[in-house]
Design a protein around this motif. Structure first.
Motif, PDB file in Angstrom:
ATOM      1  N   LEU A  89    -158.011   4.545 -57.005  1.00 22.56           N
ATOM      2  CA  LEU A  89    -156.908   4.551 -57.963  1.00 22.56           C
ATOM      3  C   LEU A  89    -156.136   5.864 -57.844  1.00 22.56           C
ATOM      4  O   LEU A  89    -156.729   6.943 -57.810  1.00 22.56           O
ATOM      5  N   ASN A  90    -154.812   5.777 -57.770  1.00 22.40           N
ATOM      6  CA  ASN A  90    -153.977   6.984 -57.740  1.00 22.40           C
ATOM      7  C   ASN A  90    -153.834   7.579 -59.139  1.00 22.40           C
ATOM      8  O   ASN A  90    -154.120   6.920 -60.140  1.00 22.40           O
ATOM      9  N   ASP A  91    -153.339   8.828 -59.186  1.00 22.06           N
ATOM     10  CA  ASP A  91    -153.195   9.523 -60.469  1.00 22.06           C
ATOM     11  C   ASP A  91    -152.194   8.833 -61.394  1.00 22.06           C
ATOM     12  O   ASP A  91    -152.226   9.032 -62.606  1.00 22.06           O
ATOM     13  N   ASP A  92    -151.281   8.019 -60.829  1.00 30.05           N
ATOM     14  CA  ASP A  92    -150.316   7.313 -61.681  1.00 30.05           C
ATOM     15  C   ASP A  92    -150.963   6.187 -62.478  1.00 30.05           C
ATOM     16  O   ASP A  92    -150.326   5.560 -63.324  1.00 30.05           O
ATOM     17  N   ASN A  93    -152.255   5.926 -62.169  1.00 28.61           N
ATOM     18  CA  ASN A  93    -153.007   4.889 -62.883  1.00 28.61           C
ATOM     19  C   ASN A  93    -152.487   3.471 -62.636  1.00 28.61           C
ATOM     20  O   ASN A  93    -152.963   2.515 -63.240  1.00 28.61           O
ATOM     21  N   GLN A  94    -151.472   3.326 -61.788  1.00 26.58           N
ATOM     22  CA  GLN A  94    -150.859   2.016 -61.524  1.00 26.58           C
ATOM     23  C   GLN A  94    -151.145   1.533 -60.109  1.00 26.58           C
ATOM     24  O   GLN A  94    -151.301   0.341 -59.876  1.00 26.58           O
ATOM     25  N   THR A  95    -151.160   2.460 -59.175  1.00 27.37           N
ATOM     26  CA  THR A  95    -151.265   2.066 -57.769  1.00 27.37           C
ATOM     27  C   THR A  95    -152.596   2.524 -57.179  1.00 27.37           C
ATOM     28  O   THR A  95    -153.242   3.430 -57.702  1.00 27.37           O
ATOM     29  N   VAL A  96    -152.974   1.871 -56.088  1.00 30.87           N
ATOM     30  CA  VAL A  96    -154.174   2.288 -55.352  1.00 30.87           C
ATOM     31  C   VAL A  96    -153.755   2.747 -53.949  1.00 30.87           C
ATOM     32  O   VAL A  96    -152.697   2.370 -53.441  1.00 30.87           O
ATOM     33  N   THR A  97    -154.645   3.550 -53.343  1.00 29.80           N
ATOM     34  CA  THR A  97    -154.355   4.138 -52.028  1.00 29.80           C
ATOM     35  C   THR A  97    -154.585   3.115 -50.921  1.00 29.80           C
ATOM     36  O   THR A  97    -155.425   3.308 -50.049  1.00 29.80           O
ATOM     37  N   ALA A  98    -153.830   2.025 -50.978  1.00 30.05           N
ATOM     38  CA  ALA A  98    -153.912   0.999 -49.940  1.00 30.05           C
ATOM     39  C   ALA A  98    -152.848   1.271 -48.905  1.00 30.05           C
ATOM     40  O   ALA A  98    -151.827   1.893 -49.201  1.00 30.05           O
ATOM     41  N   MET A  99    -153.070   0.804 -47.687  1.00 29.63           N
ATOM     42  CA  MET A  99    -152.004   0.877 -46.677  1.00 29.63           C
ATOM     43  C   MET A  99    -152.109  -0.296 -45.722  1.00 29.63           C
ATOM     44  O   MET A  99    -153.198  -0.780 -45.424  1.00 29.63           O
ATOM     45  N   ASP A 100    -150.949  -0.785 -45.294  1.00 29.48           N
ATOM     46  CA  ASP A 100    -150.879  -1.849 -44.288  1.00 29.48           C
ATOM     47  C   ASP A 100    -149.953  -1.375 -43.181  1.00 29.48           C
ATOM     48  O   ASP A 100    -148.866  -0.877 -43.478  1.00 29.48           O
ATOM     49  N   VAL A 101    -150.369  -1.538 -41.933  1.00 26.20           N
ATOM     50  CA  VAL A 101    -149.463  -1.263 -40.816  1.00 26.20           C
ATOM     51  C   VAL A 101    -148.816  -2.582 -40.398  1.00 26.20           C
ATOM     52  O   VAL A 101    -149.515  -3.569 -40.135  1.00 26.20           O
ATOM     53  N   LEU A 102    -147.494  -2.594 -40.373  1.00 25.71           N
ATOM     54  CA  LEU A 102    -146.739  -3.806 -40.011  1.00 25.71           C
ATOM     55  C   LEU A 102    -146.043  -3.588 -38.674  1.00 25.71           C
ATOM     56  O   LEU A 102    -145.462  -2.529 -38.446  1.00 25.71           O
ATOM     57  N   VAL A 103    -146.112  -4.576 -37.800  1.00 27.52           N
ATOM     58  CA  VAL A 103    -145.418  -4.446 -36.509  1.00 27.52           C
ATOM     59  C   VAL A 103    -144.484  -5.640 -36.287  1.00 27.52           C
ATOM     60  O   VAL A 103    -144.736  -6.743 -36.786  1.00 27.52           O
ATOM     61  N   PRO A 104    -143.414  -5.404 -35.514  1.00 25.86           N
ATOM     62  CA  PRO A 104    -142.442  -6.478 -35.262  1.00 25.86           C
ATOM     63  C   PRO A 104    -143.100  -7.699 -34.615  1.00 25.86           C
ATOM     64  O   PRO A 104    -143.968  -7.559 -33.759  1.00 25.86           O
ATOM     65  N   GLY A 105    -142.676  -8.874 -35.042  1.00 19.65           N
ATOM     66  CA  GLY A 105    -143.169 -10.114 -34.446  1.00 19.65           C
ATOM     67  C   GLY A 105    -144.456 -10.620 -35.075  1.00 19.65           C
ATOM     68  O   GLY A 105    -144.815 -11.779 -34.913  1.00 19.65           O
ATOM     69  N   ILE A 106    -145.184  -9.755 -35.770  1.00 20.05           N
ATOM     70  CA  ILE A 106    -146.488 -10.140 -36.304  1.00 20.05           C
ATOM     71  C   ILE A 106    -146.530  -9.946 -37.822  1.00 20.05           C
ATOM     72  O   ILE A 106    -146.950 -10.817 -38.567  1.00 20.05           O
ATOM     73  N   GLY A 107    -146.081  -8.790 -38.284  1.00 19.61           N
ATOM     74  CA  GLY A 107    -146.307  -8.413 -39.677  1.00 19.61           C
ATOM     75  C   GLY A 107    -147.556  -7.555 -39.734  1.00 19.61           C
ATOM     76  O   GLY A 107    -147.751  -6.682 -38.874  1.00 19.61           O
ATOM     77  N   GLU A 108    -148.445  -7.848 -40.689  1.00 22.88           N
ATOM     78  CA  GLU A 108    -149.623  -6.989 -40.885  1.00 22.88           C
ATOM     79  C   GLU A 108    -150.582  -7.047 -39.690  1.00 22.88           C
ATOM     80  O   GLU A 108    -151.049  -8.104 -39.298  1.00 22.88           O
ATOM     81  N   ILE A 109    -150.888  -5.867 -39.160  1.00 21.48           N
ATOM     82  CA  ILE A 109    -151.837  -5.791 -38.050  1.00 21.48           C
ATOM     83  C   ILE A 109    -153.058  -4.987 -38.472  1.00 21.48           C
ATOM     84  O   ILE A 109    -154.161  -5.152 -37.951  1.00 21.48           O
TER      85      ILE A 109
END
Ligand code: 4AD
Ligand code: MG
Length: 459
Positions: free
Chosen positions: A363-383
């Protein structure tokens, strides 16, 4: 028959020495045969490399009497001399001194010279690796699998084999295949099952990976994972391979750095070590492939927060099939717009609303978001999908309750936060999605030897 070196190995040695070679032995499957009056030309391929070896077989050599049966698809063993080819089209050819038919292929051999559709080839998945295109795909798969290990081993990561059978749902999404030895009539209870409780095929090695990162610091796992999600798309398989590093003393920024570095490393590997296979993908699949890969390998990825991404999508004025609003998941069409149309390069999106992400994300300090990440690439989306993990015991226990998870089941996982907890982060890269990206293949079924998808478990 002695153990043979593959054609690729043989030709490599010859090329190194750049001189003719007497009494070599090769074996493979016939691609084509052309007969002249007193000899035949055979294009032989053994799959170790893209190129065929041209064989010139004189009618007088031992074994030639079976030439009529040496048709497309038949297997033969040939002895002979490797000499510089007088004809255009190949540097070397083999002048056969003997030829032996190993296995004939009758007229109904499905791989004839004309091009076949990917759909048809999927229906003969046991034969499709004999085509140029699929040979190239699966050599690339092998090459990148090796490169994945090299990437991590060069960085002193420790490979951990996490279990395939598990009792906990890592993603908390309940899309698991059950493993059971109970009889079909369902009269028995879970306690009578093989493990004394319900067990499943794993959806991710992450939770077990975290326990090893919290002991060995930098680890990775690379193995099969299973999802019983009924999404019949070109990017989802029920059985796929995932690369999951987990790094102790690491935060979200370090996690994104590592993920982007891995994507770039594998793209460079595909560009540098393909021996002509990339040209096949460009010819049959995707004309701009090399240019796109070179573009990706030479530039930093874009990074934007989820909040910014939603703003961009709303401001785009595009009409999407799925709604865009803060708090909703990004769909593949949104991801592809961000990477293909807006940024025109790979994008890492981070800090997602906590409500749409699993229990383990920090959980981030803003209490709203979490430290998630997605890498997106052309032609595919989430990789790639990953996060920094929640290392605070009280917050984690609160998450179990919020996500309706049994804290007892995950007690061993919570223990990592009780005894010497450390900040740590990791991610999962879909190996097949990475392969789609570097080959240009548009359907995940075409980068998996034998794909398992809803309604399909052939071979
Ligand atoms: O985003 P996902 O679901 O993340 C995890 O499983 C985390 N436990 C990973 C981690 O943090 N260790 O899946 C990770 C990646 C996706 O980005 C996607 O590339 C791929 O796995 N993936 C699939 N690939 C093929 N078929 C499917 N059904 C897939 N589901 C996910
Ligand atoms: Mg994901």
């Amino acid at each position: 028959m002695a153990l043979l070196a593959g054609m690729r190995t043989l030709l490599k040695h010859v090329l190194q020495r750049d001189q003719s070679c007497d009494t070599l032995q090769v074996a493979g499957w016939i691609r084509t045969r052309r007969d002249a009056k007193a000899f035949s030309f055979i294009e032989l391929n053994d799959g170790t490399c893209l190129g065929n070896l041209q064989i010139v077989a004189d009618a007088a050599i031992p074994g030639y009497e079976a030439i009529a049966k040496m048709s497309t698809g038949a297997s033969v063993e040939v002895r002979g001399k490797l000499i510089p080819s007088p004809a255009a089209g190949q540097r070397w050819e083999m002048q056969a001194t003997s030829i032996k038919l190993l296995g004939e292929a009758p007229d109904d051999y499905p791989l004839q010279k004309k091009g076949h559709s990917t759909e048809f080839l999927r229906s003969i998945a046991h034969l499709r690796p004999r085509t140029n295109l699929y040979g190239a795909v699966f050599r690339m798969r092998s090459r990148l699998a090796f490169a994945v290990h090299r990437f991590f081993q060069e960085r002193d990561f420790i490979c951990v084999h996490t279990p395939i059978i598990t009792a906990s749902d890592c993603e908390g999404a309940g899309e698991m295949f059950r493993v059971t030895t109970l009889p079909d009539d369902k009269s028995a209870c879970d306690a009578e099952d093989f493990f004394g409780k319900r067990a499943y095929l794993t959806v991710s090695g992450q939770l077990e990976g975290e326990t090893f990162a919290c002991a060995l610091s930098n680890i990775y796992t690379f193995g099969p994972t299973f999802r019983a999600e009924n999404s019949n798309t070109s990017r989802h398989a029920a059985e796929f391979w995932m690369i999951e590093p987990e790094v102790a003393f690491c935060d979200l920024a370090g996690d994104m750095d590592l993920a982007e570095e891995l994507v770039t490393y594998l793209v460079k590997e595909a560009l540098e070590n393909n021996e002509g296979d990339l040209a096949i993908f460009e010819k049959f699949v995707d004309k701009g492939l090399r240019e796109r890969l070179e573009f990706v390998a030479s530039r930093p990825f874009e990074r934007i927060s989820y909040t910014e991404a939603v703003k961009l999508l709303v401001a785009s004025g595009k009409s999407f099939d799925y709604p865009v609003a803060y708090g909703l998941n990004l769909q593949s069409e949104h991801e592809r717009w961000l990477t293909e149309e807006h940024c025109k390069k790979p994008v890492t999106v981070f800090n997602y609303p906590k409500e749409i992400k699993p229990f383990y994300m920090r959980l981030n300090d803003d209490n709203q978001t979490v430290t998630a990440m997605d890498v997106l690439v052309p032609g595919i989306g989430e990789i790639v999908g990953g996060s920094q993990r929640e290392e605070r015991l009280d917050v984690l226990l609160g998450n179990f309750a919020k996500h309706g998870l049994n804290a007892e089941t995950y007690g061993w996982y919570a223990d990592l936060r009780k005894y010497g907890s450390v900040p740590h982060a990791g991610f999962g890269m879909g190996f097949e999605r990475m392969l789609m990206f570097v080959t240009g293949m548009a359907n995940i079924r075409d980068v998996i030897p034998f794909a398992r998808t809803p309604g399909n478990c052939q071979f």
